[in-house]
Write a protein that holds these residues in place. Structure first.
Motif, PDB file in Angstrom:
ATOM      1  N   ASP A  15       0.822  -1.211   0.000  1.00 26.51           N
ATOM      2  CA  ASP A  15       0.000   0.000   0.000  1.00 26.51           C
ATOM      3  C   ASP A  15       0.856   1.261   0.000  1.00 26.51           C
ATOM      4  O   ASP A  15       0.545   2.228  -0.695  1.00 26.51           O
ATOM      5  CB  ASP A  15      -0.940   0.011   1.210  1.00 26.51           C
ATOM      6  CG  ASP A  15      -2.029  -1.062   1.113  1.00 26.51           C
ATOM      7  OD1 ASP A  15      -2.233  -1.606  -0.003  1.00 26.51           O
ATOM      8  OD2 ASP A  15      -2.665  -1.343   2.139  1.00 26.51           O
ATOM      9  N   LEU A  16       1.935   1.263   0.747  1.00 22.19           N
ATOM     10  CA  LEU A  16       2.839   2.417   0.754  1.00 22.19           C
ATOM     11  C   LEU A  16       3.497   2.602  -0.598  1.00 22.19           C
ATOM     12  O   LEU A  16       3.662   3.738  -1.073  1.00 22.19           O
ATOM     13  CB  LEU A  16       3.904   2.264   1.847  1.00 22.19           C
ATOM     14  CG  LEU A  16       3.438   2.505   3.279  1.00 22.19           C
ATOM     15  CD1 LEU A  16       4.557   2.183   4.255  1.00 22.19           C
ATOM     16  CD2 LEU A  16       2.971   3.928   3.461  1.00 22.19           C
ATOM     17  N   SER A  17       3.855   1.511  -1.238  1.00 24.23           N
ATOM     18  CA  SER A  17       4.461   1.577  -2.564  1.00 24.23           C
ATOM     19  C   SER A  17       3.480   2.171  -3.574  1.00 24.23           C
ATOM     20  O   SER A  17       3.839   3.036  -4.380  1.00 24.23           O
ATOM     21  CB  SER A  17       4.908   0.192  -3.014  1.00 24.23           C
ATOM     22  OG  SER A  17       5.474   0.237  -4.299  1.00 24.23           O
ATOM     23  N   ARG A  18       2.212   1.732  -3.529  1.00 27.45           N
ATOM     24  CA  ARG A  18       1.190   2.287  -4.424  1.00 27.45           C
ATOM     25  C   ARG A  18       0.974   3.778  -4.144  1.00 27.45           C
ATOM     26  O   ARG A  18       0.833   4.569  -5.072  1.00 27.45           O
ATOM     27  CB  ARG A  18      -0.132   1.539  -4.239  1.00 27.45           C
ATOM     28  CG  ARG A  18      -0.160   0.188  -4.877  1.00 27.45           C
ATOM     29  CD  ARG A  18      -1.531  -0.422  -4.727  1.00 27.45           C
ATOM     30  NE  ARG A  18      -1.511  -1.813  -5.095  1.00 27.45           N
ATOM     31  CZ  ARG A  18      -2.407  -2.693  -4.719  1.00 27.45           C
ATOM     32  NH1 ARG A  18      -3.412  -2.328  -3.941  1.00 27.45           N
ATOM     33  NH2 ARG A  18      -2.324  -3.947  -5.108  1.00 27.45           N
ATOM     34  N   THR A  19       0.940   4.137  -2.882  1.00 26.29           N
ATOM     35  CA  THR A  19       0.755   5.541  -2.519  1.00 26.29           C
ATOM     36  C   THR A  19       1.892   6.385  -3.055  1.00 26.29           C
ATOM     37  O   THR A  19       1.671   7.453  -3.639  1.00 26.29           O
ATOM     38  CB  THR A  19       0.660   5.690  -0.985  1.00 26.29           C
ATOM     39  OG1 THR A  19      -0.447   4.910  -0.510  1.00 26.29           O
ATOM     40  CG2 THR A  19       0.483   7.139  -0.575  1.00 26.29           C
ATOM     41  N   TRP A  20       3.115   5.913  -2.879  1.00 24.03           N
ATOM     42  CA  TRP A  20       4.275   6.649  -3.374  1.00 24.03           C
ATOM     43  C   TRP A  20       4.228   6.781  -4.898  1.00 24.03           C
ATOM     44  O   TRP A  20       4.533   7.833  -5.449  1.00 24.03           O
ATOM     45  CB  TRP A  20       5.571   5.974  -2.919  1.00 24.03           C
ATOM     46  CG  TRP A  20       6.768   6.715  -3.391  1.00 24.03           C
ATOM     47  CD1 TRP A  20       7.647   6.347  -4.357  1.00 24.03           C
ATOM     48  CD2 TRP A  20       7.198   7.999  -2.940  1.00 24.03           C
ATOM     49  NE1 TRP A  20       8.602   7.309  -4.533  1.00 24.03           N
ATOM     50  CE2 TRP A  20       8.346   8.336  -3.665  1.00 24.03           C
ATOM     51  CE3 TRP A  20       6.716   8.894  -1.985  1.00 24.03           C
ATOM     52  CZ2 TRP A  20       9.025   9.530  -3.481  1.00 24.03           C
ATOM     53  CZ3 TRP A  20       7.391  10.080  -1.801  1.00 24.03           C
ATOM     54  CH2 TRP A  20       8.534  10.387  -2.536  1.00 24.03           C
ATOM     55  N   GLU A  21       3.837   5.720  -5.592  1.00 20.86           N
ATOM     56  CA  GLU A  21       3.721   5.776  -7.052  1.00 20.86           C
ATOM     57  C   GLU A  21       2.688   6.818  -7.475  1.00 20.86           C
ATOM     58  O   GLU A  21       2.915   7.580  -8.416  1.00 20.86           O
ATOM     59  CB  GLU A  21       3.340   4.410  -7.612  1.00 20.86           C
ATOM     60  CG  GLU A  21       4.465   3.391  -7.579  1.00 20.86           C
ATOM     61  CD  GLU A  21       4.003   1.995  -7.967  1.00 20.86           C
ATOM     62  OE1 GLU A  21       2.897   1.860  -8.536  1.00 20.86           O
ATOM     63  OE2 GLU A  21       4.755   1.044  -7.699  1.00 20.86           O
ATOM     64  N   ASN A  22       1.545   6.879  -6.779  1.00 21.66           N
ATOM     65  CA  ASN A  22       0.512   7.858  -7.107  1.00 21.66           C
ATOM     66  C   ASN A  22       0.992   9.281  -6.855  1.00 21.66           C
ATOM     67  O   ASN A  22       0.729  10.184  -7.652  1.00 21.66           O
ATOM     68  CB  ASN A  22      -0.766   7.586  -6.309  1.00 21.66           C
ATOM     69  CG  ASN A  22      -1.511   6.366  -6.807  1.00 21.66           C
ATOM     70  OD1 ASN A  22      -1.382   5.976  -7.958  1.00 21.66           O
ATOM     71  ND2 ASN A  22      -2.288   5.760  -5.930  1.00 21.66           N
ATOM     72  N   ILE A  23       1.684   9.497  -5.749  1.00 21.70           N
ATOM     73  CA  ILE A  23       2.224  10.826  -5.451  1.00 21.70           C
ATOM     74  C   ILE A  23       3.251  11.216  -6.506  1.00 21.70           C
ATOM     75  O   ILE A  23       3.227  12.334  -7.023  1.00 21.70           O
ATOM     76  CB  ILE A  23       2.839  10.858  -4.036  1.00 21.70           C
ATOM     77  CG1 ILE A  23       1.725  10.751  -2.989  1.00 21.70           C
ATOM     78  CG2 ILE A  23       3.664  12.122  -3.821  1.00 21.70           C
ATOM     79  CD1 ILE A  23       2.232  10.564  -1.569  1.00 21.70           C
ATOM     80  N   SER A  24       4.140  10.304  -6.843  1.00 17.25           N
ATOM     81  CA  SER A  24       5.164  10.580  -7.853  1.00 17.25           C
ATOM     82  C   SER A  24       4.530  10.895  -9.205  1.00 17.25           C
ATOM     83  O   SER A  24       4.939  11.830  -9.891  1.00 17.25           O
ATOM     84  CB  SER A  24       6.115   9.391  -7.998  1.00 17.25           C
ATOM     85  OG  SER A  24       6.817   9.180  -6.807  1.00 17.25           O
ATOM     86  N   GLU A  25       3.522  10.126  -9.582  1.00 20.34           N
ATOM     87  CA  GLU A  25       2.835  10.362 -10.852  1.00 20.34           C
ATOM     88  C   GLU A  25       2.160  11.733 -10.849  1.00 20.34           C
ATOM     89  O   GLU A  25       2.219  12.476 -11.830  1.00 20.34           O
ATOM     90  CB  GLU A  25       1.793   9.268 -11.100  1.00 20.34           C
ATOM     91  CG  GLU A  25       1.042   9.433 -12.400  1.00 20.34           C
ATOM     92  CD  GLU A  25      -0.012   8.347 -12.586  1.00 20.34           C
ATOM     93  OE1 GLU A  25      -0.942   8.598 -13.367  1.00 20.34           O
ATOM     94  OE2 GLU A  25       0.095   7.284 -11.960  1.00 20.34           O
ATOM     95  N   GLY A  26       1.548  12.102  -9.739  1.00 20.40           N
ATOM     96  CA  GLY A  26       0.904  13.408  -9.623  1.00 20.40           C
ATOM     97  C   GLY A  26       1.897  14.546  -9.769  1.00 20.40           C
ATOM     98  O   GLY A  26       1.643  15.526 -10.468  1.00 20.40           O
ATOM     99  N   TRP A  27       3.057  14.436  -9.128  1.00 20.69           N
ATOM    100  CA  TRP A  27       4.092  15.471  -9.242  1.00 20.69           C
ATOM    101  C   TRP A  27       4.622  15.555 -10.665  1.00 20.69           C
ATOM    102  O   TRP A  27       4.837  16.644 -11.197  1.00 20.69           O
ATOM    103  CB  TRP A  27       5.239  15.209  -8.270  1.00 20.69           C
ATOM    104  CG  TRP A  27       4.949  15.749  -6.904  1.00 20.69           C
ATOM    105  CD1 TRP A  27       4.699  15.032  -5.779  1.00 20.69           C
ATOM    106  CD2 TRP A  27       4.860  17.121  -6.528  1.00 20.69           C
ATOM    107  NE1 TRP A  27       4.450  15.868  -4.736  1.00 20.69           N
ATOM    108  CE2 TRP A  27       4.556  17.156  -5.149  1.00 20.69           C
ATOM    109  CE3 TRP A  27       4.999  18.319  -7.213  1.00 20.69           C
ATOM    110  CZ2 TRP A  27       4.385  18.355  -4.466  1.00 20.69           C
ATOM    111  CZ3 TRP A  27       4.841  19.508  -6.514  1.00 20.69           C
ATOM    112  CH2 TRP A  27       4.542  19.519  -5.161  1.00 20.69           C
ATOM    113  N   ARG A  28       4.849  14.401 -11.306  1.00 19.37           N
ATOM    114  CA  ARG A  28       5.326  14.414 -12.696  1.00 19.37           C
ATOM    115  C   ARG A  28       4.318  15.106 -13.606  1.00 19.37           C
ATOM    116  O   ARG A  28       4.675  15.919 -14.460  1.00 19.37           O
ATOM    117  CB  ARG A  28       5.595  12.994 -13.189  1.00 19.37           C
ATOM    118  CG  ARG A  28       6.937  12.418 -12.744  1.00 19.37           C
ATOM    119  CD  ARG A  28       7.270  11.135 -13.485  1.00 19.37           C
ATOM    120  NE  ARG A  28       6.295  10.080 -13.297  1.00 19.37           N
ATOM    121  CZ  ARG A  28       6.286   9.216 -12.275  1.00 19.37           C
ATOM    122  NH1 ARG A  28       7.229   9.287 -11.361  1.00 19.37           N
ATOM    123  NH2 ARG A  28       5.364   8.283 -12.175  1.00 19.37           N
TER     124      ARG A  28
END
Length: 170
Positions: A15-28
């Protein structure tokens, strides 16, 4: 019990990995869509708020802000629109040189009272310059600009043929 703890740890990690991926995608996505609109404002000493907050520190003005815009091309012209809320048309200057539209101006802080305290300061003030590359050569002599409801519109007639030409291969 130990197996259920291990499984819970794996689930939390996933779940933390998915959250980090979503945050990273949002920033990109934010950087990709706003990188051209992100504009630096140069502040002056007298632009700082005169009142201190409860912490005794002055709130910091942002040095960067978004000047959202768009560029539209028709058969005859290029139309550039840039949002400049809180500015007067006299505070904005437009120059076209070498296929680049230069937009510079100054957004001034206007305080109606000096006996207040800022708790949130998200608006940038000061001088700025924005550079917008144009996709075609334009007729600068017949360019027109207007300013209405906080939006600057620059109309640039295109030079050369109105349309491109398809060349058949012999």
């Amino acid at each position: 019990m130990l197996d259920s703890l291990k499984q819970a740890g794996k689930n939390i990690g996933r779940d933390l990995s998915r959250t980090w991926e979503n945050i990273s995608e949002g920033w990109r996505e934010l950087l990709n869509h706003s990188s051209e609109a992100l504009t630096q404002f140069t502040r002056y000493k007298n632009d700082e708020p005169g009142e201190h907050g409860s912490s005794g520190m002055r709130p910091a003005f942002p040095r960067w802000s978004l000047l959202a815009g768009e560029m539209e091309e028709t058969d005859k012209e290029i139309v550039v629109r840039v949002e400049l809320p809180g500015m007067e048309k006299e505070d904005c200057h437009i120059t076209i040189d070498g296929g680049i539209l230069y937009l510079r101006g100054e957004k001034r802080l206007e305080r109606t009272t000096q006996d207040s305290t800022y708790h949130v300061m998200e608006r940038a003030y000061g001088a700025f310059q924005r550079t917008i590359p144009l996709p075609r050569n334009v007729d600068t002599d017949n360019a027109q600009a207007s300013y209405k409801n906080g939006v600057l519109t620059v109309r640039l007639p295109k030079l050369g043929g109105a349309k491109g030409r398809t060349i058949p291969i012999a």
